[in-house]
Design a protein around this motif. Structure first.
Motif, short mmCIF file in Angstrom:
data_model
loop_
_atom_site.label_atom_id
_atom_site.label_comp_id
_atom_site.label_asym_id
_atom_site.label_seq_id
_atom_site.Cartn_x
_atom_site.Cartn_y
_atom_site.Cartn_z
N GLN A 107 0.84 -1.20 0.00
CA GLN A 107 0.00 0.00 0.00
C GLN A 107 0.87 1.24 0.00
N LEU A 108 0.50 2.21 -0.83
CA LEU A 108 1.13 3.53 -0.86
C LEU A 108 0.14 4.52 -0.29
N THR A 109 0.55 5.26 0.74
CA THR A 109 -0.30 6.28 1.35
C THR A 109 0.38 7.63 1.24
N GLN A 110 -0.36 8.63 0.77
CA GLN A 110 0.13 10.00 0.71
C GLN A 110 -0.85 10.84 1.52
N THR A 111 -0.31 11.69 2.42
CA THR A 111 -1.19 12.41 3.34
C THR A 111 -0.56 13.72 3.80
N VAL A 142 11.70 6.60 7.84
CA VAL A 142 11.68 5.98 9.17
C VAL A 142 10.93 4.66 9.03
N THR A 143 11.53 3.58 9.53
CA THR A 143 10.93 2.25 9.40
C THR A 143 10.19 1.89 10.68
N TYR A 144 9.06 1.23 10.50
CA TYR A 144 8.23 0.78 11.61
C TYR A 144 7.81 -0.66 11.34
N SER A 145 7.49 -1.38 12.40
CA SER A 145 6.93 -2.72 12.23
C SER A 145 5.94 -2.98 13.35
N THR A 146 5.02 -3.89 13.08
CA THR A 146 4.01 -4.26 14.07
C THR A 146 4.28 -5.68 14.54
N HIS A 147 3.54 -6.11 15.54
CA HIS A 147 3.74 -7.45 16.10
C HIS A 147 3.30 -8.55 15.13
N ASP A 148 2.43 -8.20 14.15
CA ASP A 148 1.97 -9.21 13.18
C ASP A 148 2.77 -9.15 11.87
N ASP A 149 4.03 -8.68 11.96
CA ASP A 149 4.99 -8.66 10.84
C ASP A 149 4.62 -7.72 9.71
N ASN A 150 3.73 -6.78 9.95
CA ASN A 150 3.46 -5.75 8.97
C ASN A 150 4.51 -4.67 9.13
N LYS A 151 5.06 -4.16 8.05
CA LYS A 151 6.06 -3.10 8.16
C LYS A 151 5.67 -1.93 7.28
N PHE A 152 6.02 -0.75 7.71
CA PHE A 152 5.77 0.43 6.90
C PHE A 152 6.88 1.43 7.12
N TRP A 153 7.14 2.18 6.06
CA TRP A 153 8.18 3.20 6.05
C TRP A 153 7.53 4.53 5.73
N ILE A 154 7.99 5.59 6.42
CA ILE A 154 7.41 6.92 6.23
C ILE A 154 8.52 7.92 5.97
N THR A 155 8.32 8.78 4.97
CA THR A 155 9.23 9.89 4.74
C THR A 155 8.44 11.19 4.78
N ASP A 156 9.10 12.26 5.24
CA ASP A 156 8.47 13.57 5.39
C ASP A 156 8.99 14.49 4.29
N LEU A 157 8.07 14.99 3.45
CA LEU A 157 8.44 15.91 2.38
C LEU A 157 7.99 17.33 2.69
N ASP A 159 5.53 19.26 3.11
CA ASP A 159 4.11 19.54 2.91
C ASP A 159 3.27 18.27 2.85
N GLU A 160 3.91 17.12 2.89
CA GLU A 160 3.18 15.84 2.90
C GLU A 160 4.07 14.74 3.46
N ARG A 161 3.42 13.65 3.87
CA ARG A 161 4.11 12.44 4.31
C ARG A 161 3.72 11.33 3.34
N ILE A 162 4.70 10.49 3.00
CA ILE A 162 4.46 9.35 2.12
C ILE A 162 4.83 8.09 2.90
N ALA A 163 3.95 7.09 2.83
CA ALA A 163 4.21 5.81 3.51
C ALA A 163 4.06 4.67 2.51
N VAL A 164 4.91 3.68 2.69
CA VAL A 164 4.84 2.44 1.93
C VAL A 164 4.68 1.33 2.95
N MET A 165 3.66 0.47 2.80
CA MET A 165 3.37 -0.55 3.80
C MET A 165 3.19 -1.91 3.12
N SER A 166 3.78 -2.97 3.71
CA SER A 166 3.66 -4.31 3.15
C SER A 166 4.17 -5.34 4.14
N ARG A 167 3.81 -6.59 3.90
CA ARG A 167 4.42 -7.73 4.59
C ARG A 167 5.41 -8.43 3.68
#
Length: 188
Positions: A107-111, A142-157, A159-167
């Motif tokens: 998943q790609l999230t832009q916000t 910045v890398t993050y992970s959850t207890h159910d092995d989902n990981k996502f990375w966030i960068t700050d631009l 005026d917006e933040r972009i995240a990429v999330m996957s297992r």
């Protein structure tokens, strides 16, 4: 041939009646092509129509108060979802998902939400702090992970933040992170 008296009919008779009926139903389903076994687990196994990333992100660019980038769909990937949503503090997000070549969902999230709000949205109560950083496309993620092995990375631009999330594998996440940063924002 005379039928059996109703008193002699049992559950066994019902089973022998249903077996040919189920066999005919299976043959019709297989012949129509509306079912598949999907043993390989790749994006090409999916029979649902692809999501229109091109027009979906173009529409988001016209309505969102922050820049939207449209990465090209990598070879062997299938876009399967897209949505917009509200987040904490009145922020909004644009989300697009793909089934990657390895069969993982990405998943790609832009916000315009803050990183903390985005972390809460993507990881829920399962994430407490970042697990490290990665330098991709000239930006720090910045890398993050959850207890159910989902990981996502966030960068700050700024005026917006972009995240990429996957297992899926990190290489696919890196591919999408680099691709989205290489794109110019879409016109409003």
């Amino acid at each position: 041939m005379a039928s059996k008296p109703r008193i002699l009919t049992s559950g066994k008779d019902m089973i022998w009646t249903l077996i040919p009926l189920l066999a005919v139903c299976a043959l019709v389903a297989i012949a129509s092509g509306n079912c598949s076994v999907g043993l390989t687990g790749t994006a090409s196994d999916d029979k649902t129509p692809a999501y229109d990333v091109y027009n979906g992100l173009a529409a988001d660019a016209r309505t969102m108060p922050f820049p939207i980038r449209r990465p090209p769909t990598p070879e062997g990937w299938k876009p399967n979802s897209g949505s917009t949503g509200e987040m904490a503090g009145g922020a909004t997000s644009s989300n697009v998902g793909w089934v990657t070549g390895t069969g993982a969902y990405l998943q790609l999230t832009q916000t315009n939400a803050s990183e903390d709000d985005l972390v809460e949205k993507l990881g829920g109560d399962d994430v407490s702090s970042g697990t490290g950083t990665k330098d991709i496309g000239g930006h720090t993620w910045v890398t993050y992970s959850t207890h159910d092995d989902n990981k996502f990375w966030i960068t700050d631009l700024s005026d917006e933040r972009i995240a990429v999330m996957s297992r899926g594998p990190d290489s696919e996440m890196e591919q999408m992170a680099q691709s989205v940063l290489a794109q110019q924002p879409l016109p409003k």
